[in-house]
Write an enzyme that holds these catalytic residues in place. Structure first.
Site, PDB file in Angstrom:
ATOM      1  N   SER B  35       0.818  -1.224   0.000  1.00  0.00           N
ATOM      2  CA  SER B  35       0.000   0.000   0.000  1.00  0.00           C
ATOM      3  C   SER B  35       0.843   1.260   0.000  1.00  0.00           C
ATOM      4  O   SER B  35       0.506   2.235  -0.652  1.00  0.00           O
ATOM      5  CB  SER B  35      -0.897   0.033   1.240  1.00  0.00           C
ATOM      6  OG  SER B  35      -1.725  -1.099   1.270  1.00  0.00           O
ATOM      7  N   GLU B  56       3.334  -0.798  15.204  1.00  0.00           N
ATOM      8  CA  GLU B  56       3.626   0.609  14.888  1.00  0.00           C
ATOM      9  C   GLU B  56       4.483   1.278  15.964  1.00  0.00           C
ATOM     10  O   GLU B  56       5.323   2.132  15.663  1.00  0.00           O
ATOM     11  CB  GLU B  56       2.318   1.389  14.712  1.00  0.00           C
ATOM     12  CG  GLU B  56       1.498   0.980  13.493  1.00  0.00           C
ATOM     13  CD  GLU B  56       0.712  -0.311  13.692  1.00  0.00           C
ATOM     14  OE1 GLU B  56       0.569  -0.765  14.848  1.00  0.00           O
ATOM     15  OE2 GLU B  56       0.241  -0.879  12.689  1.00  0.00           O
ATOM     16  N   HIS B 107      -2.590   6.506   3.053  1.00  0.00           N
ATOM     17  CA  HIS B 107      -4.036   6.253   3.136  1.00  0.00           C
ATOM     18  C   HIS B 107      -4.730   7.248   4.071  1.00  0.00           C
ATOM     19  O   HIS B 107      -5.648   6.892   4.800  1.00  0.00           O
ATOM     20  CB  HIS B 107      -4.312   4.817   3.581  1.00  0.00           C
ATOM     21  CG  HIS B 107      -4.036   3.800   2.505  1.00  0.00           C
ATOM     22  ND1 HIS B 107      -3.043   3.953   1.584  1.00  0.00           N
ATOM     23  CD2 HIS B 107      -4.632   2.619   2.212  1.00  0.00           C
ATOM     24  CE1 HIS B 107      -3.033   2.908   0.764  1.00  0.00           C
ATOM     25  NE2 HIS B 107      -3.988   2.090   1.123  1.00  0.00           N
ATOM     26  N   ASP B 115     -12.761   0.762   3.276  1.00  0.00           N
ATOM     27  CA  ASP B 115     -12.272   0.230   4.551  1.00  0.00           C
ATOM     28  C   ASP B 115     -13.011   0.845   5.745  1.00  0.00           C
ATOM     29  O   ASP B 115     -13.020   0.278   6.840  1.00  0.00           O
ATOM     30  CB  ASP B 115     -10.767   0.482   4.704  1.00  0.00           C
ATOM     31  CG  ASP B 115      -9.940  -0.586   3.985  1.00  0.00           C
ATOM     32  OD1 ASP B 115     -10.510  -1.651   3.677  1.00  0.00           O
ATOM     33  OD2 ASP B 115      -8.749  -0.350   3.744  1.00  0.00           O
ATOM     34  N   ARG B 165      -4.876   7.481  -0.533  1.00  0.00           N
ATOM     35  CA  ARG B 165      -4.674   6.245  -1.281  1.00  0.00           C
ATOM     36  C   ARG B 165      -4.976   6.437  -2.767  1.00  0.00           C
ATOM     37  O   ARG B 165      -4.341   5.823  -3.634  1.00  0.00           O
ATOM     38  CB  ARG B 165      -5.624   5.179  -0.719  1.00  0.00           C
ATOM     39  CG  ARG B 165      -5.631   3.888  -1.479  1.00  0.00           C
ATOM     40  CD  ARG B 165      -6.652   2.912  -0.881  1.00  0.00           C
ATOM     41  NE  ARG B 165      -6.599   1.637  -1.550  1.00  0.00           N
ATOM     42  CZ  ARG B 165      -7.202   1.368  -2.699  1.00  0.00           C
ATOM     43  NH1 ARG B 165      -7.913   2.298  -3.309  1.00  0.00           N
ATOM     44  NH2 ARG B 165      -7.092   0.173  -3.247  1.00  0.00           N
TER      45      ARG B 165
END
Lengths: 266, 313
Positions: B35, B56, B107, B115, B165
């Site tokens: 992505s 993360e 994104h 999503d 995105r």
């Protein structure tokens, strides 16, 4: 030296009227075995020396033990001790690397140091620098999820230049670690996470030095030294007492404590 | 004819160029390499890439450690997780020690679409803009994402860059001058100024065309760097048009809306209207559908401009 460090810790916290004696006193031998032996490579006149060893204090509230060690090693003048936690001091309540010679990284929010140590150990390997990274965490701190993220990263990257030291004193702010959120057994946990694990009496300097040397000889895996300690070690009324996690001694208590320390560890 | 291209492509292309120059970087990802386009680095320069897995907090900590040793890390993942889950790590480790960590929030915005709300970073700019030492950038297209990435690499200190995105109009050039902290004036008109960043810049340009036909002349300023803000340009255009619209694909609170409003409130108060998400979570849907439903289109900018002008004294 350990007597001097304990005395400095208590006087510092007494002068600041706040701070964390318990977890600083438990880590005295862990730190002195590192800095006051032939284990840790450093030069007080060149704190940025490329091939120096790196030390990350992840349990930032144990700052006074780090300050006592760095001050006694000669990174800064011991006259700063009495400024701990005061406005304008280089000795912040929790370490701030920017103002503190010999300190590699700030700390205070628990659970972050091991990830930083992984990054440093990886960078040293990428740059072909022959130096080790040591990271001190508390056992209560192992309740932070990020510690286990970093543990997996260290093992995945096979960082054999990384040494985690767990100050296993069994007590956190609110009480016994085992009663609050049990993190034990430590040896089996770290072994199952693919660490080389060494258990040691965390108040026996010779044993600690031996453990550090075993870490240096170890190849292919990161090491975890589980150092069994006593919170508040050296001062009977502070030992194994969660109340002394974050409390400063008054004049009378300081006097009693210093007298006990002069008598040596029991 | 304007082509569409996702800004993350510009990010990936910049990383490849940095790798080709054998710069001292490490590109890190947290399991979303396809992505974020960091997979291009993984495929072509595997020794410049590290996937830390779904973690993360660790991503940011490792990056901080690398930066402290002189390697420039590009910590890449979805903006919503990077800025949210990693906030304490960004604050207390990266920014407090002023470390040279490049944080890349992909994104971002509501246009991530199907999503749904969990993946739509609508708060990341607000979070990042309050941190001392932080530089915050939201490029308007793929080419600007390329230039911004190169500029971030040269800049020393913590940086957060965010982009969406979707493929969005490509209307700038890679060769355009890009300076962190220097806004770009795209149109000059007298009735109102639209300060925009990210995907809203092109919407603002389209709004300008609509308004021009109605006899309303506006300025459009691409404020790609939210922090540090280009105070001089913001003040100049506030004085020129005496009212403003601020547009961002983000909550109206914080981010560009926050920093521009605060600055003008102190220096030269003018009527301001906001184009952004109105203090609510998003939901699933097609990107264009969501942009419309949540008030993030050229038509919303047109209405905001008229409202702002009507408040002028």
């Amino acid at each position: 030296m350990e007597k001097i460090i304990r005395k400095d810790i208590l006087e510092m916290i007494h002068s600041a009227k706040s701070g964390h004696p318990g977890g600083a006193l438990s880590a005295v031998e862990i730190m002195s075995a590192l800095y006051f032996s032939d284990v840790f490579r450093y030069d007080v006149n060149d704190s940025a020396m490329e091939n120096r060893d790196r030390f990350i204090l992840s349990k930032g509230h144990a700052a006074p033990v780090l300050y006592a060690v760095l001050g006694n090693a000669g990174f800064f003048d011991k006259k700063h001790f009495k400024t701990l936690r005061k406005f304008g001091s280089i000795l912040q309540g929790h370490p701030h690397a920017k103002h503190l010679n010999g300190c590699d990284m700030s700390a205070g929010s628990l659970g972050q140091g091991l990830s930083i140590a992984v990054g440093k150990a990886l960078a040293l390997r990428m740059k072909n620098i022959d130096a080790n990274v040591y990271c001190l965490v508390g056992d209560g701190e192992l309740q932070e999820g990020q510690i286990w993220e970093a543990t997996m990263s260290a093992a995945q990257l096979k960082l054999d230049n990384l040494c985690l030291i767990v100050d296993y004193n069994g007590i956190q702010l609110d009480g016994n670690v085992a009663d609050i959120k049990d993190v034990y057994p430590l040896k089996e946990k770290f072994e199952s996470f693919n660490f080389n694990v060494i258990e040691v009496d965390g108040h026996n300097k010779e044993e600690l030095i031996k453990a550090y040397k075993m870490f240096k000889a170890n190849v292919g895996k990161p090491t975890a030294i589980i150092a069994k300690t006593v919170k508040g070690k050296g001062v009977s009324f502070m030992e194994n007492n969660a109340n002394w996690h974050g409390l400063a001694p008054n004049d009378e208590e300081l006097k009693l404590a210093l007298k006990e320390i002069e008598g040596g560890l029991k | 004819m304007i082509n569409n291209k996702p800004p993350r492509d510009g990010y990936g292309e910049a990383l490849l160029d940095l790798c080709r120059n054998d710069e001292n970087i490490l590109v890190l990802d947290a399991d979303v390499a396809k992505s974020t386009r960091t997979i291009w680095v993984k495929e072509q320069f595997p020794n410049k890439f590290l996937d830390v897995g779904i973690s993360e907090q660790d991503l940011i900590g490792i990056s901080a450690g690398l930066a402290s040793e002189g390697i420039v890390p590009f910590a890449s993942t979805y903006g919503v997780f990077l800025s949210g889950r990693g906030f304490d790590q960004i604050r207390t480790t990266v920014c407090y020690d002023d470390l040279n960590v490049k944080l890349v929030g992909a994104h971002a915005g509501i246009s991530v679409g199907p999503d749904g709300a969990t993946h739509q970073a609508l708060e990341d700019m607000a979070l990042m803009s309050v941190l001392p030492n932080m530089t915050l950038i939201a490029p308007c297209d793929s080419n600007e994402a390329y230039s911004a990435t190169m500029a971030m690499f040269k800049h020393k200190g913590p940086c957060y860059i965010r982009f969406g995105r979707e493929a969005i109009p490509l209307f700038t050039n890679k060769e355009d001058d890009f300076q962190i902290g220097k806004a770009k004036v795209l149109k000059e008109g007298n009735d109102c100024t639209v300060f925009a960043c990210g995907s809203m810049v092109h919407e603002a340009l389209m709004a300008q065309e609509i308004l021009e036909k109605e006899g309303i002349s506006i300025s459009v300023v691409n404020v790609h760097t939210i922090k540090p803000l280009d105070n001089e340009t913001v003040l100049k255009f506030a004085k020129k048009t005496n009212c403003a619209v601020i547009a961002q694909e983000h909550q109206k609170i914080g981010g560009l809306c926050g920093v521009v409003s605060q600055y003008l409130a102190q220096t030269y108060p003018v009527p301001i209207e906001y184009v952004g998400v109105a203090d609510t979570f998003g939901e699933s849907g097609e990107p264009a559908e969501l942009m419309k439903a949540y008030g993030l289109t050229k038509n919303d900018i047109v209405l905001a401009v008229k409202a702002s002008i009507s408040k002028k004294k």
